[in-house]
Each structure stands twice: as C-alpha cells, then as structure tokens.
Motif scaffolding. Structure first.
Motif, mmCIF file in Angstrom:
data_model
loop_
_atom_site.group_PDB
_atom_site.id
_atom_site.type_symbol
_atom_site.label_atom_id
_atom_site.label_comp_id
_atom_site.label_asym_id
_atom_site.label_seq_id
_atom_site.Cartn_x
_atom_site.Cartn_y
_atom_site.Cartn_z
ATOM 1 N N GLU A 20 125.812 50.657 -53.159
ATOM 2 C CA GLU A 20 125.316 49.306 -52.902
ATOM 3 C C GLU A 20 123.809 49.354 -52.661
ATOM 4 O O GLU A 20 123.254 50.388 -52.271
ATOM 5 N N PHE A 21 123.166 48.203 -52.856
ATOM 6 C CA PHE A 21 121.727 48.116 -52.687
ATOM 7 C C PHE A 21 121.300 48.570 -51.297
ATOM 8 O O PHE A 21 120.334 49.316 -51.146
ATOM 9 N N ARG A 22 122.030 48.126 -50.274
ATOM 10 C CA ARG A 22 121.630 48.490 -48.905
ATOM 11 C C ARG A 22 121.669 50.000 -48.679
ATOM 12 O O ARG A 22 120.854 50.537 -47.947
ATOM 13 N N HIS A 23 122.606 50.697 -49.315
ATOM 14 C CA HIS A 23 122.676 52.161 -49.177
ATOM 15 C C HIS A 23 121.391 52.804 -49.690
ATOM 16 O O HIS A 23 120.786 53.647 -49.025
ATOM 17 N N ILE A 24 121.005 52.417 -50.902
ATOM 18 C CA ILE A 24 119.809 53.001 -51.516
ATOM 19 C C ILE A 24 118.562 52.599 -50.732
ATOM 20 O O ILE A 24 117.711 53.442 -50.429
ATOM 21 N N HIS A 25 118.463 51.322 -50.391
ATOM 22 C CA HIS A 25 117.288 50.826 -49.664
ATOM 23 C C HIS A 25 117.148 51.535 -48.315
ATOM 24 O O HIS A 25 116.060 51.991 -47.956
ATOM 25 N N GLN A 26 118.241 51.626 -47.565
ATOM 26 C CA GLN A 26 118.188 52.279 -46.247
ATOM 27 C C GLN A 26 117.845 53.759 -46.378
ATOM 28 O O GLN A 26 117.095 54.302 -45.567
ATOM 29 N N ILE A 52 118.094 49.489 -60.396
ATOM 30 C CA ILE A 52 117.758 50.309 -59.228
ATOM 31 C C ILE A 52 118.442 51.666 -59.370
ATOM 32 O O ILE A 52 119.617 51.750 -59.755
ATOM 33 N N ILE A 53 117.712 52.730 -59.072
ATOM 34 C CA ILE A 53 118.304 54.069 -59.009
ATOM 35 C C ILE A 53 118.140 54.602 -57.585
ATOM 36 O O ILE A 53 117.358 54.068 -56.801
ATOM 37 N N ALA A 54 118.875 55.651 -57.278
ATOM 38 C CA ALA A 54 118.816 56.269 -55.952
ATOM 39 C C ALA A 54 117.835 57.439 -55.957
ATOM 40 O O ALA A 54 117.651 58.093 -56.989
ATOM 41 N N PRO A 55 117.214 57.719 -54.812
ATOM 42 C CA PRO A 55 116.364 58.911 -54.707
ATOM 43 C C PRO A 55 117.174 60.177 -55.031
ATOM 44 O O PRO A 55 118.400 60.206 -54.846
ATOM 45 N N PRO A 56 116.510 61.225 -55.484
ATOM 46 C CA PRO A 56 117.216 62.445 -55.908
ATOM 47 C C PRO A 56 118.120 63.087 -54.853
ATOM 48 O O PRO A 56 119.117 63.696 -55.207
ATOM 49 N N ALA A 61 123.817 61.738 -48.471
ATOM 50 C CA ALA A 61 124.198 60.701 -47.523
ATOM 51 C C ALA A 61 125.689 60.377 -47.576
ATOM 52 O O ALA A 61 126.251 59.902 -46.588
ATOM 53 N N PHE A 62 126.341 60.630 -48.684
ATOM 54 C CA PHE A 62 127.768 60.307 -48.769
ATOM 55 C C PHE A 62 128.655 61.495 -49.110
ATOM 56 O O PHE A 62 129.866 61.396 -49.039
ATOM 57 N N SER A 63 128.093 62.632 -49.441
ATOM 58 C CA SER A 63 128.939 63.773 -49.807
ATOM 59 C C SER A 63 129.674 64.355 -48.603
ATOM 60 O O SER A 63 130.614 65.118 -48.761
ATOM 61 N N GLY A 64 129.271 63.963 -47.400
ATOM 62 C CA GLY A 64 129.984 64.382 -46.196
ATOM 63 C C GLY A 64 131.129 63.466 -45.838
ATOM 64 O O GLY A 64 131.898 63.739 -44.928
ATOM 65 N N GLU A 65 131.260 62.357 -46.562
ATOM 66 C CA GLU A 65 132.366 61.439 -46.335
ATOM 67 C C GLU A 65 133.591 61.942 -47.076
ATOM 68 O O GLU A 65 133.532 62.887 -47.833
ATOM 69 N N ILE A 91 121.828 58.425 -60.123
ATOM 70 C CA ILE A 91 122.800 57.541 -59.492
ATOM 71 C C ILE A 91 122.177 56.147 -59.494
ATOM 72 O O ILE A 91 121.013 55.979 -59.125
ATOM 73 N N GLN A 92 122.956 55.146 -59.928
ATOM 74 C CA GLN A 92 122.425 53.794 -60.069
ATOM 75 C C GLN A 92 123.173 52.800 -59.192
ATOM 76 O O GLN A 92 124.353 52.999 -58.863
ATOM 77 N N LEU A 93 122.460 51.732 -58.873
ATOM 78 C CA LEU A 93 123.049 50.624 -58.143
ATOM 79 C C LEU A 93 124.284 50.141 -58.888
ATOM 80 O O LEU A 93 124.270 49.980 -60.106
#
Length: 147
Positions: A20-26, A52-56, A61-65, A91-93
C-alpha cells in the motif's frame, strides 16, 4: 552446536503482503529518502516504472511477518550477520506479494570464542503470477553454547 544440515530446505508457510502507498511512504520517510519515485504518484506515473515503486531495502519491513520457520533457535545465541537483497524487478504500489522463508544454507567457521554456525535464510517474494520479484537473504550467526 545443535544445528545440522537437516535444517537446510526447511520452509515456513506462504504469507501474503499487499503493498500500500502508506507502507512505501512511511518506509521512505523512516530511511530519510525523499526520492519522488517513492512518494509522488504523478512523478512516478510518468517514470519508466509507471507507478510508485518501493525503496530497494523495503522488503526488510515485511519479510519478518508471516509464517515462522519450523525450527527452534535460541535467540540469545543469534546475531544478525549480513543482509542481501536480490531483485528481479522493483516492488510496486499495489503488488500482492506471496512470501516464504526458507533455510538455504548452513555452514560453520571458527571464531575467536569457538565455532560459530551461519544460517542463511531466504525470504522468496513472488507476484500473483508466481514470478520471482525479489529474495531477501539474511545471514544469521549462531554462536556456540557457553560451557
């Protein structure tokens, strides 16, 4: 040492992460990266990525979930050794990611305080079509038990 080669190949259950956008933005805000590809929808829409793409390093941030590995590790003996990100595409929005942790290797080295084991854990990240998006590789140093 209580880990042996039988742990190589063990995997957890598949878990899903919706980007989601908030994940990438945060995440971009937390790492102090103001790249408009991560936060400006209009800018990103006109880029070669089209969105929107995610930082490298975002996948950390989510691989520990999600599902745990079927192995009992003593956390007091664990140290984070190194981290590696292997990307097949950004990884894209809007991506729905199917993730699974796997133990891909185990090896030993002699350290100053005795033998240490190195456990390599990969989180494989695939898209809805089953195509590999990324692999988040973590090397865990598993120290020997104190006598």
């Amino acid at each position: 040492m209580n880990l042996d080669s039988s742990v190589v190949g063990l995997s957890g259950e598949v878990f899903i992460f919706d980007v989601e956008f908030r994940h990438i933005h945060q995440f971009a805000d937390a790492i102090g990266d103001a790249n408009p590809l991560y936060t400006d929808k209009e800018y990103a829409k006109n880029s070669k990525y089209g969105s929107i793409i995610a930082p490298p390093t975002f996948s950390v941030a989510f691989s520990g979930e999600g599902a745990e590995l079927p192995i009992n590790l003593d956390e007091r003996r664990m140290l984070h050794g190194e981290q590696e990100f292997i990307y097949y595409r950004p990884i894209q929005l809007g991506d729905r990611l199917y993730c699974q942790r796997k133990i891909s290797d185990l090896y030993e080295k002699e350290g100053k305080s005795g033998k240490m084991q190195f456990l390599v854990v990969d989180t494989e990240i695939k898209d809805e079509g089953g195509q590999m998006v990324a692999v988040n590789r973590m090397n865990i140093i598993y120290r020997g038990e104190k006598s």
